[in-house]
Scaffold this motif. Structure first.
Motif, PDB file in Angstrom:
ATOM      1  N   CYS A  56      84.526  37.453  79.794  1.00 49.82           N
ATOM      2  CA  CYS A  56      85.593  37.373  78.794  1.00 49.82           C
ATOM      3  C   CYS A  56      85.219  36.502  77.593  1.00 49.82           C
ATOM      4  O   CYS A  56      85.547  36.835  76.456  1.00 49.82           O
ATOM      5  CB  CYS A  56      86.876  36.859  79.435  1.00 49.82           C
ATOM      6  SG  CYS A  56      87.566  37.982  80.667  1.00 49.82           S
ATOM      7  N   CYS A  59      83.689  38.421  74.962  1.00 53.09           N
ATOM      8  CA  CYS A  59      84.374  39.694  74.659  1.00 53.09           C
ATOM      9  C   CYS A  59      85.231  39.539  73.406  1.00 53.09           C
ATOM     10  O   CYS A  59      85.870  38.512  73.193  1.00 53.09           O
ATOM     11  CB  CYS A  59      85.255  40.094  75.842  1.00 53.09           C
ATOM     12  SG  CYS A  59      86.237  41.576  75.542  1.00 53.09           S
ATOM     13  N   CYS A  69      94.182  37.631  76.440  1.00 55.25           N
ATOM     14  CA  CYS A  69      93.408  38.817  76.082  1.00 55.25           C
ATOM     15  C   CYS A  69      94.352  39.752  75.342  1.00 55.25           C
ATOM     16  O   CYS A  69      95.510  39.902  75.735  1.00 55.25           O
ATOM     17  CB  CYS A  69      92.880  39.490  77.339  1.00 55.25           C
ATOM     18  SG  CYS A  69      92.156  41.113  77.029  1.00 55.25           S
ATOM     19  N   CYS A  84      86.468  42.693  82.734  1.00 56.92           N
ATOM     20  CA  CYS A  84      87.160  43.947  83.070  1.00 56.92           C
ATOM     21  C   CYS A  84      86.423  45.098  82.402  1.00 56.92           C
ATOM     22  O   CYS A  84      85.541  44.885  81.570  1.00 56.92           O
ATOM     23  CB  CYS A  84      88.641  43.891  82.654  1.00 56.92           C
ATOM     24  SG  CYS A  84      88.949  44.358  80.944  1.00 56.92           S
TER      25      CYS A  84
END
Ligand code: SF4
Length: 91
Positions: A56, A59, A69, A84
């Motif tokens: 993450c 990301c 997020c 993910c």
């Protein structure tokens, strides 16, 4: 009752109804919203550990200031080391 009074009353009921719907959402903690996002987490195969060097914190969707997020609205329990299937490398 005059037309103006009917209109004002109607507007009051609309705003009041919207506020009643929004209140439970505003009152929820990040934890509760995290639970609400359980189905999204499952659908996107969210995990709290990196996958193939992707996590993450690197990301584009990660919101470090809130541990959030963009794909999990209101969720404040997205960990920097999570991952993910919607991972998108930051540019
Ligand atoms: S899209 Fe997935 S990998 Fe990217 S920050 Fe959100 S949960 Fe993490």
């Amino acid at each position: 009752m005059t037309d103006l009074n009917k209109s004002t009353r109607r507007q009051f009921l609309k705003v009041g109804g919207a506020a009643l719907v929004a209140l439970p959402i505003i009152g929820m903690s990040g934890t509760a919203l995290a639970a609400q996002n359980a189905s999204v987490r499952t659908a996107l195969q969210y995990q709290t550990t990196p996958k193939d060097g992707k996590q993450c914190s690197t990301c584009q969707n990660f919101q470090a200031a809130t541990n959030g997020c963009t794909l999990f609205p209101g969720d404040t329990e997205i960990v920097p080391t999570g991952y993910c299937s919607a991972y998108l490398l930051k540019k």
